[in-house]
Design an enzyme around this catalytic site. Structure first.
Site, PDB file in Angstrom:
ATOM      1  N   ALA A 149       8.175   1.049  -6.801  1.00  0.00           N
ATOM      2  CA  ALA A 149       7.805   2.331  -6.200  1.00  0.00           C
ATOM      3  C   ALA A 149       8.511   3.450  -6.947  1.00  0.00           C
ATOM      4  CB  ALA A 149       8.184   2.357  -4.723  1.00  0.00           C
ATOM      5  N   GLY A 151       9.427   7.787  -6.613  1.00  0.00           N
ATOM      6  CA  GLY A 151       9.393   9.064  -5.913  1.00  0.00           C
ATOM      7  C   GLY A 151      10.536   9.937  -6.380  1.00  0.00           C
ATOM      8  N   GLY A 162      14.173   8.571  -7.506  1.00  0.00           N
ATOM      9  CA  GLY A 162      13.761   7.805  -8.679  1.00  0.00           C
ATOM     10  C   GLY A 162      12.862   6.627  -8.404  1.00  0.00           C
ATOM     11  N   CYS A 180       4.141   3.341   1.043  1.00  0.00           N
ATOM     12  CA  CYS A 180       3.464   4.402   0.308  1.00  0.00           C
ATOM     13  C   CYS A 180       2.072   4.711   0.865  1.00  0.00           C
ATOM     14  CB  CYS A 180       3.387   4.078  -1.183  1.00  0.00           C
ATOM     15  SG  CYS A 180       5.007   3.915  -1.953  1.00  0.00           S
TER      16      CYS A 180
END
Length: 220
Positions: A149, A151, A162, A180
């Site tokens: 993931a 972000g 991160g 998500c």
């Protein structure tokens, strides 16, 4: 030069976030170099700026932290490598979209060190792997699971938050959220895929592939 730091044990989320914000300020004012922190958190959920309340399926399972990063709900916990990237984007391409693509390509390159083909998908956040070992989707397309993931947030062109890459977390912990916001795909890990990769192995791959992945040219 980027300063790399590996934090031992499980890092308290609130304390780490405060330390990260202080480091971002120091990078911006020139009193500290760029930094990448490699760590693990105790089990928790984080909510990005686009998080939807309905996607928090089990709010009592673990602590929930509101964050300023982009994205929706994510899980952090033991066995997952969290990579906090505090980089001066103004000294690079000064383009958020390109910066995110560089980070995605970095994850893909690091996973390729273990002969794992990972990819990004239009309209889906994160990095994905195809699962030919699982039954196909109802439309006949192959199943795909998320392995990483991403972000980030920028403050005065310095990034923070991160990436998270699943090495060997308890995948059942993801059931408390819709990761998500994506309901029709699963979550996997390196060990779940049959790859006996350790945190140290992944850290070495991340360090080896960083410079080439974060080049000056914007990825297509």
């Amino acid at each position: 030069m980027v300063e790399w730091r590996t934090l031992p044990g499980l890092s308290d989320y609130a304390e780490t976030l405060a330390a990260m914000e202080a480091r971002v300020a120091a990078i911006h004012n020139g009193s500290a170099p760029e930094a990448i922190w490699l760590l693990e958190h105790p089990p928790l959920y984080t909510a990005g700026t686009s998080a939807k309340p309905a996607d928090l399926v089990d709010p009592g399972a673990f602590p929930v932290f509101e964050t300023g990063r982009g994205g929706q709900y994510t899980y952090h916990g033991p066995g997952q490598r969290v990579i906090y990237v505090m980089l001066d984007v103004s000294r690079r391409e000064k383009d958020v979209r390109c910066f995110v693509r560089h980070l995605e390509n970095w994850v893909i390159a690091a996973l390729a060190e273990f002969n794992l083909r990972a990819e990004i998908r239009p309209g889906r956040v994160g990095v994905w792997v195809t699962r030919p070992d699982k039954a196909a989707n109802p439309d006949g397309s192959p199943r795909e699971d998320k392995i990483a993931a991403l972000g980030i947030k920028l403050r005065k062109w310095v990034s923070f938050h991160g990436i998270s890459i699943n090495v060997e977390p308890d995948l059942a912990h993801f059931a408390g959220i819709v990761p998500c916001g994506i309901r029709d795909h699963g979550v996997t890990s390196l060990v779940d895929l049959g790859l006996p990769v350790t945190m140290a192995d992944l850290d070495a791959a991340l360090m080896a592939t960083f410079e080439n992945s974060m080049g000056a040219t914007c990825p297509v």
